[in-house]
Design a protein around this motif. Structure first.
Motif: not given
Length: 386
Positions: A79-85
């Motif tokens: 699962v490829r996620m990101a997070r907010a800055n």
């Protein structure tokens, strides 16, 4: 009483007031990025399609041994996620990463991004999801035209009910200045050269709003608000790292100087400049229609009635790629179940403000949250696993 304890008590009181003031409405996700209030899509939405959406790359290779749910054969792969800055969203992202790992997925936490960059990558299939969507402010990214001629919102959607009405955002001014100058709304400042001069540090005749990072949804909303009201010669949004800009406003407040800043909840900001004690929320008389839902705040926190703030109260939700959700029903069911308290997030934000802000600290906070909510977590995992 310790400083951290005092801050926590202040935060609890303020957030309890905000939660009570906004009770009874659900504002956020509708069809493919459309806006919805209590389930009805807002008339001004451009979307009318089918219903729904650490700087270093790190990977969890194994599930934790805290859970009681067996790995589902369908929960496999990466699962490829990101997070907010912005730091107020760090723990939520880490909670989802841990839960997906417990289900048997390998989680690539990916980069930290501004919404503008994330949603483009999500629509293009570079990422599978993140947990940091503010649907009303982020809806504009769903309207982006893709290279193949489709709309970005056709490829991604908001999903679940992670933090309903978790987001309140707007402009604050210090009470001393508001009282002495009779300031109730942002319009009052924009329309009065003498008031503008109180917040004009470079002498160009425009009041300066300590605003948002470039690429954030709030950056676009504030810029549009200024243009739509014809305030280009009256107001300017100062853009940069929000935390640094806000710290400058806190320093101005402590020096007895006027303050004009954008803030939001959940976050530590209202513990540093407390609405009703240090600052008031400014009303906005002519907000964008999508941002015109008023907050139900006490009159010591917002003097405009109804209190339209330039930003509607917002849910905070997962946004995910449609192809990923279709291919991974286990993850989809998890996203539909998870709920996180705005108070829990805000208390964690206070811990970060007090110095517990390393990646290891955030991971520990997430693990502690999961342990404290283990019965709910196990139920979510069981439903997700099918």
């Amino acid at each position: 009483m310790s400083s951290s304890r005092s801050i926590a008590l202040i935060l609890l009181a303020v957030l309890a007031t905000l939660a009570a003031g906004c009770a009874g409405e659900t504002i956020g996700a509708g069809p493919n990025g459309a806006l919805a209030v209590q389930g009805a899509v807002a008339e001004n939405s451009a979307a009318d399609n089918e219903p729904l959406a650490f700087d270093d790359e790190t990977t969890d290779q194994a599930a934790t041994d805290q859970g009681t749910t067996e790995t589902s054969p369908a929960a496999s792969g990466e699962v490829r996620m990101a997070r907010a800055n912005w730091s107020s969203g760090y723990m939520q992202a880490e909670i989802y990463a841990h839960l997906l790992t417990e289900l048997g997925y390998t989680v690539d936490r990916g980069p930290e991004l501004a919404p503008e960059d994330f949603f483009q990558g999500l629509a293009e299939g570079e990422f599978d999801f993140w947990a940091n969507s503010w649907p009303i402010s982020h809806q504009r990214f769903f309207d982006t035209a893709m290279a193949d001629g489709t709309r970005a919102g056709d490829k991604m959607r908001f999903i679940g009910s992670e933090m309903l009405l978790g987001g309140l955002q707007g402009f604050v001014v210090d009470i001393a200045t508001a009282t002495s100058a009779n300031i109730v709304t942002l319009d009052d400042i924009a329309n009065n050269p003498e008031l503008r001069s109180l917040f004009d540090t470079d002498g160009d005749g425009r009041a300066e709003i300590a605003g948002c990072d470039v690429g954030w949804g709030c950056e676009k909303v504030i810029d549009s608000l200024i243009v739509d009201n014809g305030w280009e010669d009256a107001l300017v949004q100062v853009k940069g790292t929000h935390g640094e800009l806000f710290a400058e406003q806190v320093a101005r407040f402590e020096a007895g100087e006027p303050v004009l800043a954008f803030i939001w909840t959940p976050g530590p900001f209202i513990t540093q400049l407390q609405p009703g004690v240090d600052v008031i929320w400014l009303g906005v008389e002519n907000p964008d229609p999508a941002q015109s839902i008023p907050a139900r705040l006490p009159t010591d926190q917002c003097l405009l009635d109804p209190c339209t703030m330039g930003f509607s109260p917002s849910d905070i939700l997962v946004a995910a790629n449609n192809d990923f959700l279709d291919a991974q029903p286990v993850a989809k069911r998890l996203f539909e179940q998870v709920k996180i308290s705005v108070l829990d997030v805000s208390f964690q934000n206070v811990k970060m403000l007090a110095g517990e802000d390393s990646p290891e600290d955030v991971a520990r906070h997430a693990q502690e949250w999961i342990a404290a909510n283990r019965s709910d977590v196990d139920r979510w995992l069981e439903i997700a696993a099918g």
